[in-house]
Design a protein around this motif. Sequence first.
Motif, mmCIF file in Angstrom:
data_model
loop_
_atom_site.group_PDB
_atom_site.id
_atom_site.type_symbol
_atom_site.label_atom_id
_atom_site.label_comp_id
_atom_site.label_asym_id
_atom_site.label_seq_id
_atom_site.Cartn_x
_atom_site.Cartn_y
_atom_site.Cartn_z
ATOM 1 N N ILE A 1 57.666 87.776 52.389
ATOM 2 C CA ILE A 1 59.130 87.604 52.287
ATOM 3 C C ILE A 1 59.885 88.702 53.034
ATOM 4 C CG2 ILE A 1 61.065 87.542 50.658
ATOM 5 C CD1 ILE A 1 59.176 85.973 48.746
ATOM 6 N N PRO A 2 59.565 90.000 52.836
ATOM 7 C CA PRO A 2 60.262 91.020 53.628
ATOM 8 C C PRO A 2 60.003 90.882 55.130
ATOM 9 C CG PRO A 2 59.143 92.024 51.754
ATOM 10 C CD PRO A 2 58.671 90.611 51.837
ATOM 11 N N THR B 1 62.145 88.121 56.419
ATOM 12 C CA THR B 1 63.560 88.498 56.350
ATOM 13 C C THR B 1 63.944 89.409 57.514
ATOM 14 O OG1 THR B 1 63.531 88.301 53.942
ATOM 15 C CG2 THR B 1 65.325 89.582 54.894
ATOM 16 N N SER B 2 63.055 90.402 57.806
ATOM 17 C CA SER B 2 63.383 91.380 58.852
ATOM 18 C C SER B 2 62.849 90.985 60.220
ATOM 19 C CB SER B 2 62.814 92.747 58.471
ATOM 20 O OG SER B 2 61.399 92.719 58.476
ATOM 21 N N TRP C 1 60.060 81.330 50.519
ATOM 22 C CA TRP C 1 60.300 82.091 51.733
ATOM 23 C C TRP C 1 61.732 81.870 52.217
ATOM 24 C CZ3 TRP C 1 55.263 80.601 54.861
ATOM 25 C CH2 TRP C 1 54.164 81.195 54.256
ATOM 26 N N PRO C 2 62.325 82.875 52.902
ATOM 27 C CA PRO C 2 63.692 82.700 53.437
ATOM 28 C C PRO C 2 63.731 81.593 54.481
ATOM 29 C CG PRO C 2 62.702 84.750 54.224
ATOM 30 C CD PRO C 2 61.788 84.214 53.164
#
Length: 302
Positions: A152-153, A156-157, A300-301
């Motif tokens: 997930i991070p 996101t990034s 997940w994003p």
Amino acid sequence: MGKIIVSGASGQFGHAAASQLLDMGQEVIALTRSPEKLADLAERGAEVRAADFDSPDGLADAMAGGEKLLLISTTMVGERPRQHGNAIKAAVDAGVQHIVYTSLLGVRRPGNPSVEGFDHIATEKLLEQSDVAYTFLRNSLYAEAVATAMAIPALTSGSKPENAGKGRVPIVSRDDCVAIAVAVLTQQGHENKAYDVTGPELWQLPDAMALVAEMAGKPIEVQLVDDEGMYQYFDAIGAVRKSEDLTPDTPIPWASEGMVTFGQSIREGFMDIESDDVERITGKKPRTLKSVFEQYQGAWPA
């Protein structure tokens, strides 16, 4: 068979194991610091008992009547040998015959730098020196952690620093770790043995992130860094380096030393282990990493 004690029964692993044991008709003693969280298990017939491994008083009473104990490792790196030692002593005093312990893959390979591993080595040695039969379940990196805490991070990034390099690790689903624990607790012949609990494939973590990116349709740039670079990344997000520096107010409830040395242990080959123990003992093939990603993809994003 006598009653089976499950420690940490309000955690994901412990709750799943207790639930499966109840499904099999086993009598279960569910230990937790938060009995109110286990009303569902109590309704199904589990004996829910308050227990805190930081408080030895009353621990043996909490384990009274149990034949076997699933000792799920606690979360406080550095404190675990003391907490686990309290639990082992209480189990012996209560007459428990067999303790099944969730350890870490590759932990007894000489030179393994993982500070998390030091706790597991200490606990394994306490069990070897105790007057009770033991089984060590040396679990690999959880696929669920890769699918959530890593993926997930990174999505996101769009990037992820990684110090595990090209080291390989047989990423395993928590489901399979629970399944082998339940099997060992309910079968005969597992006393004084150690099992390597692994998934069906060896993965380099950059390749695992590439699969996340492909499935999500979003790029992830994996930046291979050294251990100091990994520490600097965790410094930047507010993690303390050492577990003894953790306070109740620390924004991130873990220390980066555990994460960095875990990555180092993968990079240096300490977790490059192939094993068929899961399938041999449970009778089922372990889950693939992709199947776990598919399960968590909805989180997940977009």
